[in-house]
Scaffold this motif. Structure first.
Motif, PDB file in Angstrom:
ATOM      1  N   VAL A   1      -4.876 -48.412  20.548  1.00 28.04           N
ATOM      2  CA  VAL A   1      -6.138 -48.119  19.875  1.00 28.04           C
ATOM      3  C   VAL A   1      -6.631 -49.382  19.163  1.00 28.04           C
ATOM      4  O   VAL A   1      -7.728 -49.866  19.412  1.00 28.04           O
ATOM      5  CB  VAL A   1      -5.977 -46.954  18.879  1.00 28.04           C
ATOM      6  CG1 VAL A   1      -7.268 -46.707  18.091  1.00 28.04           C
ATOM      7  CG2 VAL A   1      -5.559 -45.683  19.614  1.00 28.04           C
ATOM      8  N   ARG A   2      -5.791 -49.934  18.299  1.00 24.55           N
ATOM      9  CA  ARG A   2      -6.119 -51.197  17.626  1.00 24.55           C
ATOM     10  C   ARG A   2      -4.938 -51.664  16.806  1.00 24.55           C
ATOM     11  O   ARG A   2      -3.965 -50.934  16.595  1.00 24.55           O
ATOM     12  CB  ARG A   2      -7.351 -51.051  16.727  1.00 24.55           C
ATOM     13  CG  ARG A   2      -7.188 -50.113  15.534  1.00 24.55           C
ATOM     14  CD  ARG A   2      -8.343 -50.306  14.570  1.00 24.55           C
ATOM     15  NE  ARG A   2      -8.397 -49.359  13.484  1.00 24.55           N
ATOM     16  CZ  ARG A   2      -7.679 -49.417  12.375  1.00 24.55           C
ATOM     17  NH1 ARG A   2      -6.775 -50.387  12.203  1.00 24.55           N
ATOM     18  NH2 ARG A   2      -7.847 -48.523  11.417  1.00 24.55           N
ATOM     19  N   ASN A   3      -5.037 -52.902  16.322  1.00 23.06           N
ATOM     20  CA  ASN A   3      -4.067 -53.421  15.356  1.00 23.06           C
ATOM     21  C   ASN A   3      -4.253 -52.713  14.022  1.00 23.06           C
ATOM     22  O   ASN A   3      -5.380 -52.325  13.662  1.00 23.06           O
ATOM     23  CB  ASN A   3      -4.266 -54.916  15.130  1.00 23.06           C
ATOM     24  CG  ASN A   3      -3.883 -55.754  16.327  1.00 23.06           C
ATOM     25  OD1 ASN A   3      -3.282 -55.271  17.281  1.00 23.06           O
ATOM     26  ND2 ASN A   3      -4.247 -57.034  16.292  1.00 23.06           N
TER      27      ASN A   3
ATOM     28  N   PRO B   1     -10.283 -41.608  11.331  1.00 22.89           N
ATOM     29  CA  PRO B   1     -10.450 -40.693  12.468  1.00 22.89           C
ATOM     30  C   PRO B   1      -9.880 -41.298  13.753  1.00 22.89           C
ATOM     31  O   PRO B   1     -10.282 -42.390  14.173  1.00 22.89           O
ATOM     32  CB  PRO B   1     -11.975 -40.531  12.559  1.00 22.89           C
ATOM     33  CG  PRO B   1     -12.481 -40.860  11.186  1.00 22.89           C
ATOM     34  CD  PRO B   1     -11.567 -41.914  10.661  1.00 22.89           C
ATOM     35  N   GLY B   2      -8.933 -40.605  14.352  1.00 21.23           N
ATOM     36  CA  GLY B   2      -8.342 -41.075  15.601  1.00 21.23           C
ATOM     37  C   GLY B   2      -7.400 -42.246  15.467  1.00 21.23           C
ATOM     38  O   GLY B   2      -6.957 -42.810  16.473  1.00 21.23           O
TER      39      GLY B   2
ATOM     40  N   GLY C   1      -0.468 -47.351  19.068  1.00 19.28           N
ATOM     41  CA  GLY C   1      -0.245 -47.491  20.496  1.00 19.28           C
ATOM     42  C   GLY C   1       0.363 -48.835  20.819  1.00 19.28           C
ATOM     43  O   GLY C   1       0.820 -49.566  19.936  1.00 19.28           O
ATOM     44  N   CYS C   2       0.381 -49.191  22.089  1.00 25.41           N
ATOM     45  CA  CYS C   2       1.024 -50.433  22.516  1.00 25.41           C
ATOM     46  C   CYS C   2       0.507 -50.813  23.896  1.00 25.41           C
ATOM     47  O   CYS C   2       0.141 -49.942  24.691  1.00 25.41           O
ATOM     48  CB  CYS C   2       2.543 -50.245  22.552  1.00 25.41           C
ATOM     49  SG  CYS C   2       3.477 -51.783  22.775  1.00 25.41           S
ATOM     50  N   THR C   3       0.496 -52.117  24.182  1.00 24.29           N
ATOM     51  CA  THR C   3       0.035 -52.602  25.489  1.00 24.29           C
ATOM     52  C   THR C   3       1.166 -53.057  26.395  1.00 24.29           C
ATOM     53  O   THR C   3       0.926 -53.441  27.536  1.00 24.29           O
ATOM     54  CB  THR C   3      -0.910 -53.807  25.307  1.00 24.29           C
ATOM     55  OG1 THR C   3      -0.203 -54.861  24.642  1.00 24.29           O
ATOM     56  CG2 THR C   3      -2.136 -53.433  24.499  1.00 24.29           C
TER      57      THR C   3
ATOM     58  N   LYS D   1       5.861 -41.837  19.374  1.00 23.21           N
ATOM     59  CA  LYS D   1       4.557 -41.628  19.990  1.00 23.21           C
ATOM     60  C   LYS D   1       3.883 -40.579  19.150  1.00 23.21           C
ATOM     61  O   LYS D   1       4.446 -39.509  18.903  1.00 23.21           O
ATOM     62  CB  LYS D   1       4.684 -41.156  21.435  1.00 23.21           C
ATOM     63  CG  LYS D   1       3.332 -41.026  22.141  1.00 23.21           C
ATOM     64  CD  LYS D   1       3.512 -40.670  23.609  1.00 23.21           C
ATOM     65  CE  LYS D   1       2.162 -40.562  24.307  1.00 23.21           C
ATOM     66  NZ  LYS D   1       2.307 -40.207  25.735  1.00 23.21           N
ATOM     67  N   THR D   2       2.692 -40.856  18.648  1.00 20.09           N
ATOM     68  CA  THR D   2       2.114 -39.964  17.657  1.00 20.09           C
ATOM     69  C   THR D   2       1.994 -38.547  18.176  1.00 20.09           C
ATOM     70  O   THR D   2       1.571 -38.311  19.307  1.00 20.09           O
ATOM     71  CB  THR D   2       0.733 -40.455  17.171  1.00 20.09           C
ATOM     72  OG1 THR D   2      -0.081 -40.700  18.304  1.00 20.09           O
ATOM     73  CG2 THR D   2       0.851 -41.722  16.370  1.00 20.09           C
ATOM     74  N   GLU D   3       2.378 -37.602  17.315  1.00 19.37           N
ATOM     75  CA  GLU D   3       2.405 -36.204  17.712  1.00 19.37           C
ATOM     76  C   GLU D   3       1.025 -35.714  18.137  1.00 19.37           C
ATOM     77  O   GLU D   3       0.902 -34.878  19.024  1.00 19.37           O
ATOM     78  CB  GLU D   3       2.923 -35.345  16.543  1.00 19.37           C
ATOM     79  CG  GLU D   3       4.386 -35.584  16.198  1.00 19.37           C
ATOM     80  CD  GLU D   3       5.316 -35.194  17.326  1.00 19.37           C
ATOM     81  OE1 GLU D   3       5.041 -34.190  18.012  1.00 19.37           O
ATOM     82  OE2 GLU D   3       6.313 -35.894  17.531  1.00 19.37           O
ATOM     83  N   SER D   4      -0.039 -36.265  17.522  1.00 19.15           N
ATOM     84  CA  SER D   4      -1.376 -35.820  17.883  1.00 19.15           C
ATOM     85  C   SER D   4      -1.684 -36.169  19.330  1.00 19.15           C
ATOM     86  O   SER D   4      -2.315 -35.394  20.051  1.00 19.15           O
ATOM     87  CB  SER D   4      -2.419 -36.463  16.956  1.00 19.15           C
ATOM     88  OG  SER D   4      -2.337 -37.868  17.033  1.00 19.15           O
TER      89      SER D   4
END
Length: 385
Positions: A148-150, A107-108, A132-134, A366-369
């Motif tokens: 979001v996370r690794n 989820p997410g 994502g990315c920092t 970049k994720t479509e969601s």
């Protein structure tokens, strides 16, 4: 009347959730089978080899298909383990044959992977290492998505399995294989997820499974100097550097991690990267931004900076995205830049943009969601006004 509760009796233990075998290294898989199934080390190693072949050579998704393992043991494994694949939320195919996958791991938790036919020996899969990315590189669309996370080793390997399912490439290691190269150039900074990346490479490169040579696996970093030695020592993978500028002032703007590890430190780390030679060159990626980093003077400075480093330079025409402040350099400017580098003795291929029409080109992931949620929020704000 008083009632005394007996709290001495233990509550029934919750059933442990099934464990995924995907992404475990071969020693980890053997150890897991030994512990859970009560096998001695020799038998566990043998069973692990059998399971490994089914997972990564044949691509099975059901223990019932593992026909050289006795039925009772297959039943035991089916009770304890799962063979998890990421959910393919969306699959988009470009006019040039590039395939972009939006994959959901939970989820997410979604990331994108891109299969590019006709790259490397046969075709390359660009995998993500983070959601994502920092890094906030100003020319990169992915950098606009918060981390979001690794991703775990299982989730990285899962991207490869999902692609092989889609291109119907089982068993692995065929002479006519379509997937020959893996590039860690998707979402995220791989060296911030080095443990997962290293474990995934161990799985992907194993000769009795997916069997993609470490010489055909490339890890791209924006310059996490503190982890570069470890990357080479732990993975023996090919190295790519996301460079994009020839002076610190500009690179600080384009690739903000440069403020922590400036160009001189980055290039020193490249010079000591394990195994580097003319047969194992470092790739320097250089996105061509009109009027920003594409002058003849910058081409000559790039040659000077890379002196003594076995290198090739990939020139990447900028791939536009909505809201970006940059434009792609004109084609004749890119060719003039490449000519200066070529004359200095460096290979400088100009990367042909692939998958632009489905948002799969370099720097566009970049994720479509996330994009849909942003679009919905904008619509809600307009409606509220």
């Amino acid at each position: 009347m008083s009632v005394t509760l007996d709290l001495s009796r233990p509550r029934p233990a919750r059933e442990a959730a099934p464990v995924s075998l995907i992404g475990l290294t071969r020693p980890e898989l053997a150890a897991r089978l030994a512990e859970d199934l009560g096998l001695d080390p020799k038998k566990a190693k043998m069973r692990a080899s059998q399971v490994w072949g089914w997972l990564y050579n044949h691509g099975v998704t059901d223990f019932a298909a593992m026909t050289n393992i006795a039925g009772p043991m297959r039943a035991q494994m089916a009770e304890r383990y799962v063979l998890t694949r990421p959910e393919m939320v969306e699959r988009r195919v470009s006019s040039d044959g590039t395939r972009k996958y939006l994959l959901r791991f939970g989820p997410g938790v979604e990331a994108e992977a891109v299969f590019i036919p006709g790259v490397g020996r046969a075709g390359a899969l660009c995998v993500s290492s983070q959601v994502g990315c920092t890094l906030n590189c100003t020319f990169c669309h992915t950098g606009t998505q918060a981390l979001v996370r690794n991703l775990t080793p299982a989730e990285i390997v899962g991207q490869v399995l999902a692609c092989k399912d889609d291109i119907e490439e089982w068993p692995s290691g065929r002479d006519d294989r379509k997937l020959s190269n893996i590039v860690f150039m998707g979402m995220g900074e791989p060296l911030y997820a080095l443990d997962s990346v290293a474990a995934a490479i161990d799985v992907i490169s194993d000769g009795e499974g997916i069997s993609i040579s470490r010489r055909r696996i490339t890890v791209s970093t924006s310059g996490v100097v503190s982890q570069m030695d470890a990357l080479g020592e732990r993975t023996d993978a090919m190295l790519a550097i996301s460079l994009h500028a020839t002076n610190d002032a500009l690179r600080d703007e384009l690739v903000p991690i440069n403020k922590k590890w400036p160009i001189a430190e980055l290039l020193d780390a490249c010079r000591r990267y394990p195994g580097t030679s003319n047969a194992k060159r470092i790739t320097f990626e250089y996105v061509m931004l009109k009027g920003v980093n594409d002058s003849d003077a910058e081409a000559r400075e790039l040659v000077r900076l890379l002196k003594g480093i076995p290198a090739k330079i990939n020139l990447i025409p900028f791939n536009p995205w909505a809201g970006s402040p940059y434009e792609c350099s004109d084609w004749d400017r890119i060719e003039a830049f490449a000519e200066i580098i070529n004359r200095a003795g460096y290979a400088s291929p100009i990367r042909t943009p692939r998958g632009r029409d489905v948002g799969a080109a370099c720097g566009q992931l970049k994720t479509e969601s996330v994009k849909r949620r942003a679009s919905e929020l904008r619509r809600e704000r307009v409606t509220a006004d």
